[in-house]
Write a protein that holds these residues in place. Structure first.
Motif, PDB file in Angstrom:
ATOM      1  N   THR A  94      39.629  34.456  36.967  1.00  0.00           N
ATOM      2  CA  THR A  94      39.506  35.586  37.881  1.00  0.00           C
ATOM      3  C   THR A  94      40.856  36.282  37.954  1.00  0.00           C
ATOM      4  O   THR A  94      41.877  35.642  38.244  1.00  0.00           O
ATOM      5  CB  THR A  94      39.071  35.117  39.282  1.00  0.00           C
ATOM      6  OG1 THR A  94      37.827  34.416  39.165  1.00  0.00           O
ATOM      7  CG2 THR A  94      38.912  36.288  40.237  1.00  0.00           C
ATOM      8  N   LYS A 119      31.489  39.314  31.445  1.00  0.00           N
ATOM      9  CA  LYS A 119      32.497  39.994  32.262  1.00  0.00           C
ATOM     10  C   LYS A 119      31.856  40.566  33.530  1.00  0.00           C
ATOM     11  O   LYS A 119      30.755  41.111  33.488  1.00  0.00           O
ATOM     12  CB  LYS A 119      33.094  41.127  31.429  1.00  0.00           C
ATOM     13  CG  LYS A 119      34.285  41.793  32.000  1.00  0.00           C
ATOM     14  CD  LYS A 119      34.798  42.812  30.988  1.00  0.00           C
ATOM     15  CE  LYS A 119      36.207  43.201  31.282  1.00  0.00           C
ATOM     16  NZ  LYS A 119      36.760  44.073  30.263  1.00  0.00           N
ATOM     17  N   SER A 120      32.582  40.457  34.638  1.00  0.00           N
ATOM     18  CA  SER A 120      32.163  41.034  35.911  1.00  0.00           C
ATOM     19  C   SER A 120      33.357  41.774  36.501  1.00  0.00           C
ATOM     20  O   SER A 120      34.466  41.228  36.531  1.00  0.00           O
ATOM     21  CB  SER A 120      31.711  39.931  36.873  1.00  0.00           C
ATOM     22  OG  SER A 120      31.333  40.473  38.115  1.00  0.00           O
ATOM     23  N   GLU A 121      33.135  43.009  36.951  1.00  0.00           N
ATOM     24  CA  GLU A 121      34.244  43.793  37.503  1.00  0.00           C
ATOM     25  C   GLU A 121      33.879  44.431  38.827  1.00  0.00           C
ATOM     26  O   GLU A 121      32.750  44.881  39.017  1.00  0.00           O
ATOM     27  CB  GLU A 121      34.640  44.905  36.529  1.00  0.00           C
ATOM     28  CG  GLU A 121      35.298  44.400  35.281  1.00  0.00           C
ATOM     29  CD  GLU A 121      35.865  45.521  34.437  1.00  0.00           C
ATOM     30  OE1 GLU A 121      36.865  46.138  34.870  1.00  0.00           O
ATOM     31  OE2 GLU A 121      35.307  45.776  33.365  1.00  0.00           O
ATOM     32  N   ASN A 176      36.004  36.804  34.066  1.00  0.00           N
ATOM     33  CA  ASN A 176      35.589  36.608  32.681  1.00  0.00           C
ATOM     34  C   ASN A 176      35.157  35.164  32.494  1.00  0.00           C
ATOM     35  O   ASN A 176      35.811  34.247  32.989  1.00  0.00           O
ATOM     36  CB  ASN A 176      36.736  36.912  31.712  1.00  0.00           C
ATOM     37  CG  ASN A 176      37.054  38.379  31.675  1.00  0.00           C
ATOM     38  OD1 ASN A 176      36.347  39.154  31.060  1.00  0.00           O
ATOM     39  ND2 ASN A 176      38.122  38.766  32.358  1.00  0.00           N
ATOM     40  N   GLN A 214      38.368  41.100  38.448  1.00  0.00           N
ATOM     41  CA  GLN A 214      37.725  41.060  37.141  1.00  0.00           C
ATOM     42  C   GLN A 214      37.528  39.572  36.836  1.00  0.00           C
ATOM     43  O   GLN A 214      38.477  38.786  36.887  1.00  0.00           O
ATOM     44  CB  GLN A 214      38.604  41.700  36.085  1.00  0.00           C
ATOM     45  CG  GLN A 214      38.000  41.648  34.704  1.00  0.00           C
ATOM     46  CD  GLN A 214      38.925  42.259  33.657  1.00  0.00           C
ATOM     47  OE1 GLN A 214      40.018  42.720  33.943  1.00  0.00           O
ATOM     48  NE2 GLN A 214      38.472  42.238  32.428  1.00  0.00           N
TER      49      GLN A 214
END
Length: 156
Positions: free
Chosen positions: A63, A37-39, A46, A44
């Motif tokens: 995304t 996960k990147s926020e 995944n 965000q």
């Protein structure tokens, strides 16, 4: 002095070769399995991977735009081992057919997939850091590039 420098250079080459893994099986890429996960304030991202068989990993990525409260892009991904090589095969909405990238370099913490015939991206580099997080470097023609910093997480 020249002999010492040559010997040191030779030792470095052999040491690097000892730490590199062969890139012809999926076994060296099991560190990719799981949810990532990147926020940021805007997005965000995944990405998740699961092992289907000894020669196939299946993945998906999407995304999510926080501003639009909607998924703005998604892709399905496979890592496939065939004929003694590994390929990253991705299907995105903007292309009618899947795009294949060949695994060209790998170590215990890295995997580099390349397709020089594709416009963007041409290279996908996955790197796991000491904390167990993954950074993906995406690059293509004319220096176009970006990266995604993933932490292990539950994909939603």
């Amino acid at each position: 002095m020249l002999k010492i420098m040559s010997l040191l250079s030779l030792c470095l080459v052999f040491q690097t070769a000892l730490h590199a893994k062969t890139c012809d099986t999926l076994e060296s890429l099991t560190w990719l399995l799981g949810n990532w996960k990147s926020e940021s304030k805007e997005l965000q991202i995944n990405e998740s991977w699961k092992q289907l068989s000894s020669n196939t990993f299946e993945g998906s990525a999407y995304t999510f735009s926080i501003e639009k409260n909607a998924i703005v892009s998604s892709e399905t991904i496979r890592l496939v081992e065939m004929s003694g090589e590994v390929f990253y095969v991705v299907k995105v909405a903007s292309n009618d057919l899947p795009i294949a990238f060949k695994l060209t370099t790998c170590t215990a913490e890295t995997a580099v997939f390349e397709n020089s015939l594709h416009d963007f991206p041409q290279k996908l580099s996955y790197h796991m850091n000491k904390e167990g997080n993954v950074t993906v470097f995406v690059s293509g023609e004319k220096g176009k590039r970006f990266s995604i910093e993933y932490i292990a997480g539950n994909a939603s």
